[in-house]
Design a protein around this motif. Structure first.
Motif, mmCIF file in Angstrom:
data_model
loop_
_atom_site.group_PDB
_atom_site.id
_atom_site.type_symbol
_atom_site.label_atom_id
_atom_site.label_comp_id
_atom_site.label_asym_id
_atom_site.label_seq_id
_atom_site.Cartn_x
_atom_site.Cartn_y
_atom_site.Cartn_z
ATOM 1 N N THR A 136 0.836 -1.208 0.000
ATOM 2 C CA THR A 136 0.000 0.000 0.000
ATOM 3 C C THR A 136 0.863 1.248 0.000
ATOM 4 O O THR A 136 0.579 2.219 -0.710
ATOM 5 N N ALA A 137 1.932 1.232 0.780
ATOM 6 C CA ALA A 137 2.832 2.387 0.844
ATOM 7 C C ALA A 137 3.495 2.642 -0.503
ATOM 8 O O ALA A 137 3.566 3.783 -0.976
ATOM 9 N N ALA A 138 3.986 1.583 -1.150
ATOM 10 C CA ALA A 138 4.663 1.740 -2.438
ATOM 11 C C ALA A 138 3.714 2.269 -3.503
ATOM 12 O O ALA A 138 4.074 3.148 -4.298
ATOM 13 N N LEU A 139 2.498 1.752 -3.529
ATOM 14 C CA LEU A 139 1.515 2.227 -4.511
ATOM 15 C C LEU A 139 1.155 3.688 -4.258
ATOM 16 O O LEU A 139 0.945 4.457 -5.201
ATOM 17 N N ALA A 140 1.094 4.078 -2.986
ATOM 18 C CA ALA A 140 0.782 5.473 -2.657
ATOM 19 C C ALA A 140 1.898 6.403 -3.121
ATOM 20 O O ALA A 140 1.629 7.501 -3.623
ATOM 21 N N VAL A 141 3.141 5.984 -2.963
ATOM 22 C CA VAL A 141 4.272 6.799 -3.432
ATOM 23 C C VAL A 141 4.170 7.018 -4.937
ATOM 24 O O VAL A 141 4.358 8.139 -5.442
ATOM 25 N N LEU A 142 3.866 5.969 -5.672
ATOM 26 C CA LEU A 142 3.730 6.094 -7.124
ATOM 27 C C LEU A 142 2.564 7.011 -7.493
ATOM 28 O O LEU A 142 2.693 7.873 -8.369
ATOM 29 N N VAL A 191 -5.880 5.894 -8.949
ATOM 30 C CA VAL A 191 -6.504 4.570 -8.833
ATOM 31 C C VAL A 191 -5.640 3.650 -7.966
ATOM 32 O O VAL A 191 -6.140 2.743 -7.305
ATOM 33 N N LEU A 192 -4.342 3.909 -7.935
ATOM 34 C CA LEU A 192 -3.420 3.064 -7.177
ATOM 35 C C LEU A 192 -3.678 3.105 -5.674
ATOM 36 O O LEU A 192 -3.241 2.195 -4.960
ATOM 37 N N VAL A 193 -4.364 4.140 -5.177
ATOM 38 C CA VAL A 193 -4.624 4.206 -3.733
ATOM 39 C C VAL A 193 -6.008 3.683 -3.380
ATOM 40 O O VAL A 193 -6.446 3.791 -2.229
ATOM 41 N N GLY A 194 -6.704 3.106 -4.337
ATOM 42 C CA GLY A 194 -7.963 2.416 -4.059
ATOM 43 C C GLY A 194 -9.066 3.328 -3.568
ATOM 44 O O GLY A 194 -9.322 4.393 -4.141
ATOM 45 N N ILE A 236 2.049 16.838 -0.050
ATOM 46 C CA ILE A 236 1.790 16.844 1.394
ATOM 47 C C ILE A 236 0.302 16.689 1.672
ATOM 48 O O ILE A 236 -0.104 15.901 2.541
ATOM 49 N N ALA A 237 -0.518 17.426 0.932
ATOM 50 C CA ALA A 237 -1.969 17.310 1.108
ATOM 51 C C ALA A 237 -2.439 15.896 0.811
ATOM 52 O O ALA A 237 -3.320 15.355 1.500
ATOM 53 N N GLY A 238 -1.843 15.272 -0.204
ATOM 54 C CA GLY A 238 -2.196 13.897 -0.515
ATOM 55 C C GLY A 238 -1.850 12.946 0.613
ATOM 56 O O GLY A 238 -2.641 12.048 0.954
ATOM 57 N N TRP A 239 -0.673 13.125 1.220
ATOM 58 C CA TRP A 239 -0.291 12.257 2.336
ATOM 59 C C TRP A 239 -1.196 12.466 3.546
ATOM 60 O O TRP A 239 -1.529 11.502 4.258
ATOM 61 N N VAL A 240 -1.575 13.691 3.807
ATOM 62 C CA VAL A 240 -2.490 13.964 4.933
ATOM 63 C C VAL A 240 -3.828 13.256 4.700
ATOM 64 O O VAL A 240 -4.378 12.612 5.604
ATOM 65 N N ALA A 241 -4.353 13.361 3.476
ATOM 66 C CA ALA A 241 -5.627 12.715 3.169
ATOM 67 C C ALA A 241 -5.505 11.195 3.267
ATOM 68 O O ALA A 241 -6.399 10.523 3.803
ATOM 69 N N LEU A 242 -4.428 10.643 2.748
ATOM 70 C CA LEU A 242 -4.233 9.189 2.820
ATOM 71 C C LEU A 242 -4.121 8.711 4.267
ATOM 72 O O LEU A 242 -4.710 7.690 4.635
ATOM 73 N N ALA A 243 -3.346 9.445 5.067
ATOM 74 C CA ALA A 243 -3.199 9.054 6.479
ATOM 75 C C ALA A 243 -4.551 9.075 7.178
ATOM 76 O O ALA A 243 -4.840 8.193 8.005
ATOM 77 N N ALA A 244 -5.366 10.080 6.874
ATOM 78 C CA ALA A 244 -6.700 10.137 7.475
ATOM 79 C C ALA A 244 -7.558 8.958 7.067
ATOM 80 O O ALA A 244 -8.283 8.365 7.887
ATOM 81 N N CYS A 245 -7.473 8.581 5.803
ATOM 82 C CA CYS A 245 -8.252 7.430 5.325
ATOM 83 C C CYS A 245 -7.746 6.128 5.927
ATOM 84 O O CYS A 245 -8.553 5.253 6.307
ATOM 85 N N TRP A 246 -6.445 5.975 6.039
ATOM 86 C CA TRP A 246 -5.885 4.738 6.596
ATOM 87 C C TRP A 246 -6.185 4.593 8.083
ATOM 88 O O TRP A 246 -6.267 3.478 8.603
#
Length: 248
Positions: A136-142, A191-194, A236-246
């Motif tokens: 999941t982490a690798a796909l999020a980086v991409l 799409v990679l972050v589902g 950065i905004a993307g990482w904040v949103a992903l962390a909130a979802c995770w």
């Protein structure tokens, strides 16, 4: 096809330090390569994605995340981070538009720029460390490598340059079709972050629009530094949103 390939290689040259060979005359215009910015971002994200995928199962999450970010910095040469620091110094230290632009051209980093770098890397690292597993982490980086650069050609197309010279002004010929293509590539990459794709895309769009509006009001347009800073703020905004979802 050769013209498109050369434009893609130029985009990689502009955004990374990856070797792609020498371009032959006639050289493509900088703006014509803008459609490939998210593809170059995807390529630049491959090494840090590999690092996080290999190290996350064996190291503390934050350590693995910092190693991945280090790999990304080696690939890009810290180009976007430099833009973030310069913009922070300019907006924080200048009282007039001219003074802000003058500060941004100074190669020295001030307190605002240093703080922006520390906070930016910290937020990206902790967001990446929050990933539930290595894949999941690798796909999020991409995904964020591409998506955070997908909107940059829109700025080149619809916002005026803050200066008449410099890299930003020379890349002005992005064109609407190129800008839409880049945006499309960036959206598809999410799409990679589902299931987190919608929230992540919304966060990136809002952050990018807010910073673009701020640069228009404070500087009168974009520059190479503001483009780099926009990529960083969007990521950065993307990482904040992903962390909130995770963590939901």
């Amino acid at each position: 096809m050769r013209a498109r390939w050369d434009q893609f290689r130029l985009a990689v040259m502009l955004l990374t330090r990856l070797p792609v060979g020498r371009l032959r005359d006639p050289l493509p215009a900088m703006g014509s390569a803008a459609w490939a910015f998210p593809l170059a971002g995807l390529l630049a994200a491959a090494p840090p994605a590999a690092v996080i995928w290999l190290t996350l199962p064996h190291l503390p999450p934050l350590m693995a995340a910092l190693l991945a970010l280090m790999a990304g910095l080696l690939v890009t040469g810290g180009l976007h981070e430099d833009g973030l620091a310069d913009l922070a110094d300019g907006l924080g230290g200048g009282a007039t538009r001219a003074r802000k632009l003058e500060i941004m051209r100074d190669s020295r980093i001030g307190s605002y720029g240093g703080l922006a770098l520390v906070l930016g890397i910290g937020l990206r690292a902790t967001g990446l460390a929050a990933a539930p597993d290595a894949t999941t982490a690798a796909l999020a980086v991409l995904a964020l490598g591409a998506a955070s650069r997908g909107g940059l050609p829109l700025i080149l197309t619809f916002q005026p340059p803050a200066r008449d010279d410099g890299l930003g002004a020379s890349a002005r010929s992005a064109g609407r079709l190129g800008a839409l293509a880049a945006l499309g590539f960036g959206v598809v990459a999410l799409v990679l972050v589902g299931h987190a794709a919608l929230a992540t895309g919304a966060a990136i769009a809002l952050a990018g629009a807010a910073l673009t509006a701020l640069c228009q009001r404070q500087l009168g347009g974009y520059s190479g530094d503001t483009l780099g800073a926009t990529q960083q703020i969007c990521e950065i905004a993307g990482w904040v949103a992903l962390a909130a979802c995770w963590n939901a």
